[in-house]
Structure formats: C-alpha cells, structure tokens
Design a protein around this motif. Sequence first.
Motif, short mmCIF file in Angstrom:
data_model
loop_
_atom_site.label_atom_id
_atom_site.label_comp_id
_atom_site.label_asym_id
_atom_site.label_seq_id
_atom_site.Cartn_x
_atom_site.Cartn_y
_atom_site.Cartn_z
N ASN A 90 4.95 -1.71 6.22
CA ASN A 90 4.71 -2.18 4.79
C ASN A 90 4.95 -3.95 5.06
OD1 ASN A 90 7.44 -1.66 5.64
ND2 ASN A 90 8.02 -1.87 3.36
N VAL A 116 8.90 2.43 8.31
CA VAL A 116 8.79 1.41 7.12
C VAL A 116 10.20 0.57 7.05
CG1 VAL A 116 7.14 3.15 5.96
CG2 VAL A 116 9.63 3.40 5.54
N ASP A 126 5.89 -5.10 0.95
CA ASP A 126 5.42 -4.11 0.22
C ASP A 126 5.89 -3.00 0.28
OD1 ASP A 126 3.44 -6.02 0.15
OD2 ASP A 126 1.90 -5.17 1.84
N PRO A 128 7.51 0.52 0.56
CA PRO A 128 7.52 1.53 1.76
C PRO A 128 7.29 2.89 1.60
CG PRO A 128 9.57 1.02 0.92
CD PRO A 128 8.62 0.28 0.44
N ALA A 131 3.16 3.03 1.22
CA ALA A 131 2.66 2.65 2.57
C ALA A 131 2.95 3.99 3.41
CB ALA A 131 3.34 1.66 3.46
#
Length: 272
Positions: A90, A116, A126, A128, A131
Amino acid sequence: MKILFLGDVVGRAGRDAIVARLPGLRRDLAADLVVLNAENASHGFGLAPDMARAFLEAGADVLTLGNHAWDRKEIVPYIEGEPRLIRPMNYPPGTPGRGATVVDLPGGRRALVLQVMARLFMEPLDDPFRAAQAELARHTLGASGSVQAIVVDIHGEATSEKQGFAHSFDGRVSLVAGTHTHVPTADHQVLEGGTAFISDAGMCGDYDSVIGMQKGGASIRFWRKVPSERLAPAEGEATICGVLVQTDDATGLATAIAPVRVGGRLSQALPS
C-alpha cells in the motif's frame, strides 16, 4: 504445508542468529516455506543487499520490509531485481519494488506472500485493506487453486488494526502475522474461518534491550525530550521468534499454529 514465519531481524545479533540457526531450524521443523521480516537488519534501520542475500542463502524463501524499507538507499536497485524481497503493497504507485510475490515450492506447490502496512500510529499510506483485497482477488487458495498457501505480513503498531485485518480476511488466507512492535504476543490462534493469526511475531534480536536497541540510549529518550545519540542495536545473544503454521493440503487453510522461540533470554518454545 508447514509455514515458518519469523519476526523482525534486529541488528547484528539478529542477523548472526538467523544465518547460524535458520538452516537447522528449517530442517528440524520440516518447514516448506520460510518468511522473514528483515527491515531492521542493518544496525536496526533498513536492510542492505548483502544481508538480504545472506538470509536467502540461509533458507528464507521471502523477505519482507516495512516502515524502514528505504533507510538503506542501496536497497532500491536491489529490490527491483529480487522478487523474493517485498515491501508493503500500500505504498503509493511508483514506489520501487513490489508488495507481493508468488514462490514456487517443491512438489509443484506455490505460495503467495504479500505485505501491507497498517495506518494507526504509522505513516499515512494507502488503505491496506483494499490493497490486500485487490491482490487476493487475483488468486484462489487450495489444492486446485492458483496457490496452495497465502501468507500476509501486516506491519503495524496497533493490535486492534491487525486483529481487524485478520478477521476481515479470515477464511481467505493461510496466515496473517503482525510485525513491527518487536514483542511476541500470546494470541496465536486459528480463527473461525481457518486463518492462522498472531498480533505480533516478535523480533529476532537481543531481548536485553528496548525493542532490540541498547537500553541506555533508548531509555533516556523517555526521560528527556531532546535529541540524544543515535540508537544502536543491542548485541547480546538473540532470540529467534516467530510461529510455525500447519495448513490443510486440500484447502490451504490453517489447522494449527504454534510459537517458535529459540535462544537468548525468552522462554524457549518449539512445536511438539
């Protein structure tokens, strides 16, 4: 399948312990897959390419990083060419390296390993959860699936976020293991849906320390809110910490998880 997951390697003590003991540990535990967090291997901050190569030669299949991923600048060109070294997926688009890798194992089996980084009390990366969701949508788990095991390293500070992550993906991955806090937790368990989980696997380093760093310099920072000397890793005998997970060959989900603690000051633990 047997999966050995080992927590953050800290400094020379941790490096030496892994290089010396991982080959025998892998053999004695009959581990099919070994995943190792290596983000603190270089003096406690980052990973150097020669250290990564030494861990891979000692028997690690995949190395993960974390918030100290870029502390050693020479890791940037190395990570681009070494698929067995991953960083949190991420990180924003365009960050060097990759956040997931698929490893070919003996017997035609394959394992997906992804990482992550959590966000509570950490860098604002970003999401996790989303992602991981996007990556897992590309794979199926089990004997007839695209991979026969899925391991997730969630690198984060808050146990609540790690637990929430594990429950969110329960039944879809073999293991969710927390890293970053350097202290092994006692909550290792197989969740209701069949995913093995531990909030933090601990560290591979000297526990006569403050999370792997020499006690004096680390402790004084809590007394005086002024800059002090750079933290340095403790150099006593390391404890190798992690978990061993047994999975079901048909489903890829976990049937057992047990702590691993070898050497050093902590109580010793090996699966029976």
